[in-house]
Motif scaffolding. Structure first.
Motif, PDB file in Angstrom:
ATOM      1  N   ASP A 135      42.247  31.611  32.978  1.00  0.00           N
ATOM      2  CA  ASP A 135      42.837  31.840  31.402  1.00  0.00           C
ATOM      3  C   ASP A 135      41.954  33.143  30.991  1.00  0.00           C
ATOM      4  O   ASP A 135      41.437  34.037  31.626  1.00  0.00           O
ATOM      5  N   ILE A 136      42.610  33.602  29.846  1.00  0.00           N
ATOM      6  CA  ILE A 136      42.215  34.910  29.527  1.00  0.00           C
ATOM      7  C   ILE A 136      40.898  35.303  29.380  1.00  0.00           C
ATOM      8  O   ILE A 136      40.339  36.147  29.673  1.00  0.00           O
ATOM      9  N   PHE A 137      40.139  34.135  28.966  1.00  0.00           N
ATOM     10  CA  PHE A 137      38.383  34.423  28.880  1.00  0.00           C
ATOM     11  C   PHE A 137      37.916  34.760  30.412  1.00  0.00           C
ATOM     12  O   PHE A 137      37.348  35.424  30.624  1.00  0.00           O
ATOM     13  N   GLY A 138      38.623  33.662  31.293  1.00  0.00           N
ATOM     14  CA  GLY A 138      37.992  33.893  32.841  1.00  0.00           C
ATOM     15  C   GLY A 138      38.704  35.256  33.367  1.00  0.00           C
ATOM     16  O   GLY A 138      37.872  35.951  34.314  1.00  0.00           O
ATOM     17  N   VAL A 139      39.532  35.873  33.045  1.00  0.00           N
ATOM     18  CA  VAL A 139      40.192  37.137  33.420  1.00  0.00           C
ATOM     19  C   VAL A 139      39.323  38.158  32.970  1.00  0.00           C
ATOM     20  O   VAL A 139      39.028  39.305  33.648  1.00  0.00           O
ATOM     21  N   TYR A 140      38.819  38.108  31.673  1.00  0.00           N
ATOM     22  CA  TYR A 140      38.183  39.145  31.047  1.00  0.00           C
ATOM     23  C   TYR A 140      36.850  39.122  31.656  1.00  0.00           C
ATOM     24  O   TYR A 140      36.133  40.313  32.244  1.00  0.00           O
ATOM     25  N   ILE A 141      36.076  37.912  32.115  1.00  0.00           N
ATOM     26  CA  ILE A 141      34.770  37.965  32.464  1.00  0.00           C
ATOM     27  C   ILE A 141      34.897  38.566  34.241  1.00  0.00           C
ATOM     28  O   ILE A 141      33.898  39.501  34.408  1.00  0.00           O
ATOM     29  N   LEU A 142      35.821  38.100  34.797  1.00  0.00           N
ATOM     30  CA  LEU A 142      35.850  38.524  36.145  1.00  0.00           C
ATOM     31  C   LEU A 142      36.119  40.057  36.306  1.00  0.00           C
ATOM     32  O   LEU A 142      35.600  40.850  37.138  1.00  0.00           O
ATOM     33  N   GLY A 143      36.909  40.435  35.268  1.00  0.00           N
ATOM     34  CA  GLY A 143      37.180  41.981  35.280  1.00  0.00           C
ATOM     35  C   GLY A 143      35.959  42.589  34.882  1.00  0.00           C
ATOM     36  O   GLY A 143      35.714  43.721  35.386  1.00  0.00           O
ATOM     37  N   MET A 144      35.204  42.193  33.970  1.00  0.00           N
ATOM     38  CA  MET A 144      34.033  43.064  33.490  1.00  0.00           C
ATOM     39  C   MET A 144      32.828  42.876  34.593  1.00  0.00           C
ATOM     40  O   MET A 144      32.282  43.828  34.710  1.00  0.00           O
ATOM     41  N   VAL A 145      32.525  41.808  35.315  1.00  0.00           N
ATOM     42  CA  VAL A 145      31.905  41.597  36.480  1.00  0.00           C
ATOM     43  C   VAL A 145      32.116  42.500  37.631  1.00  0.00           C
ATOM     44  O   VAL A 145      31.151  43.215  38.165  1.00  0.00           O
ATOM     45  N   THR A 146      33.540  42.586  37.730  1.00  0.00           N
ATOM     46  CA  THR A 146      33.956  43.654  38.801  1.00  0.00           C
ATOM     47  C   THR A 146      33.470  45.032  38.587  1.00  0.00           C
ATOM     48  O   THR A 146      33.017  45.810  39.486  1.00  0.00           O
ATOM     49  N   ALA A 147      33.863  45.425  37.324  1.00  0.00           N
ATOM     50  CA  ALA A 147      33.629  46.870  36.666  1.00  0.00           C
ATOM     51  C   ALA A 147      32.087  47.011  36.770  1.00  0.00           C
ATOM     52  O   ALA A 147      31.879  48.303  36.953  1.00  0.00           O
ATOM     53  N   PHE A 148      31.135  46.192  36.216  1.00  0.00           N
ATOM     54  CA  PHE A 148      29.858  46.577  36.030  1.00  0.00           C
ATOM     55  C   PHE A 148      28.688  45.879  36.938  1.00  0.00           C
ATOM     56  O   PHE A 148      27.739  46.293  36.920  1.00  0.00           O
ATOM     57  N   GLY A 149      29.253  44.836  37.638  1.00  0.00           N
ATOM     58  CA  GLY A 149      28.493  44.244  38.589  1.00  0.00           C
ATOM     59  C   GLY A 149      27.605  45.140  39.571  1.00  0.00           C
ATOM     60  O   GLY A 149      26.210  44.896  39.918  1.00  0.00           O
ATOM     61  N   GLY A 150      28.410  46.104  40.410  1.00  0.00           N
ATOM     62  CA  GLY A 150      27.840  46.850  41.273  1.00  0.00           C
ATOM     63  C   GLY A 150      26.972  47.765  40.762  1.00  0.00           C
ATOM     64  O   GLY A 150      25.629  48.115  41.360  1.00  0.00           O
ATOM     65  N   GLY A 151      27.091  48.519  39.592  1.00  0.00           N
ATOM     66  CA  GLY A 151      26.062  49.235  38.747  1.00  0.00           C
ATOM     67  C   GLY A 151      24.692  48.395  38.440  1.00  0.00           C
ATOM     68  O   GLY A 151      23.600  48.917  38.671  1.00  0.00           O
TER      69      GLY A 151
END
Length: 202
Positions: free
Chosen positions: A28-44
């Motif tokens: 759902d939209i919340f899951g999409v948001y969380i996974l997108g954010m984790v991908t963008a900032f998790g490596g850093g």
């Protein structure tokens, strides 16, 4: 200037990459948001832990959080018109994010006067870490563990930055293009690293 450019490119590319993976898994939209954010900032975040930078500095990136949020929402609301093209473009976005964040992570490690090995590790963690977290959360085999060459290109970019290539912005942009291109070519032509073989002898 190059730091901001690489941060912007990497954030957009990986936020979109994470959002698409979430859509493929029917989040759902919340899951999409969380996974997108984790991908963008998790490596850093992983990089900061390893090289001794406070993870809390990530929360100072208000502009990039806004950029990531907008990218994720655009993909979510226009997913029907672009999802059919994801198989073709998904690897491209991931390759761009890998290259941009690998170079950015290497630049930070060089600024901290770390060794060449540490710079390469920072490049790999920043470039590939978010994707690994994304794939694990989505129940997929991380790209870093698949056959075609992936993290090696991040390490190579880190090495080039570590030996002084980072001092010229144009050279850094050329390195971004070269790293992303090599990653895409390795996917398209199935370039692989040597595999070890274990035989069970009786």
């Amino acid at each position: 200037m190059a730091w901001e450019v690489f941060s912007f490119i990497g954030t957009v590319a990986f936020a979109i990459s994470g959002a698409f993976v979430a859509l493929e898994e029917d989040y759902d939209i919340f899951g999409v948001y969380i996974l997108g954010m984790v991908t963008a900032f998790g490596g850093g975040a992983l990089r900061n832990v390893v090289i001794g930078v406070p993870v809390s500095v990530l929360w100072d990136q208000n502009f990039l959080f806004g950029v990531a949020t907008l990218s994720i929402l655009l993909i979510f609301y226009f997913s029907k018109s672009v999802i059919s093209h994801w198989n073709r473009w998904g690897t491209y976005f991931d390759a761009i994010g890998l290259a941009a964040f690998a170079i950015q992570g290497a630049m930070l490690a060089v600024k901290m006067d770390l060794s060449i090995a540490a710079v390469m590790v920072a490049a790999v963690l920043t470039g590939a870490g978010g994707g690994v977290i994304r794939d694990v959360l989505a129940g997929r085999k991380p790209l870093i563990f698949k056959d075609d060459i992936y993290a090696v290109w991040a390490a190579a970019a880190g090495f080039i930055v570590a030996i002084g290539f980072y001092q010229n912005d144009l050279a850094l942009y050329a390195l971004l293009v070269a790293t992303a291109t090599l990653r895409i070519l390795s996917f398209l032509f199935h370039w692989k690293l040597p595999h070890g073989k274990v035989t069970n002898e009786q």
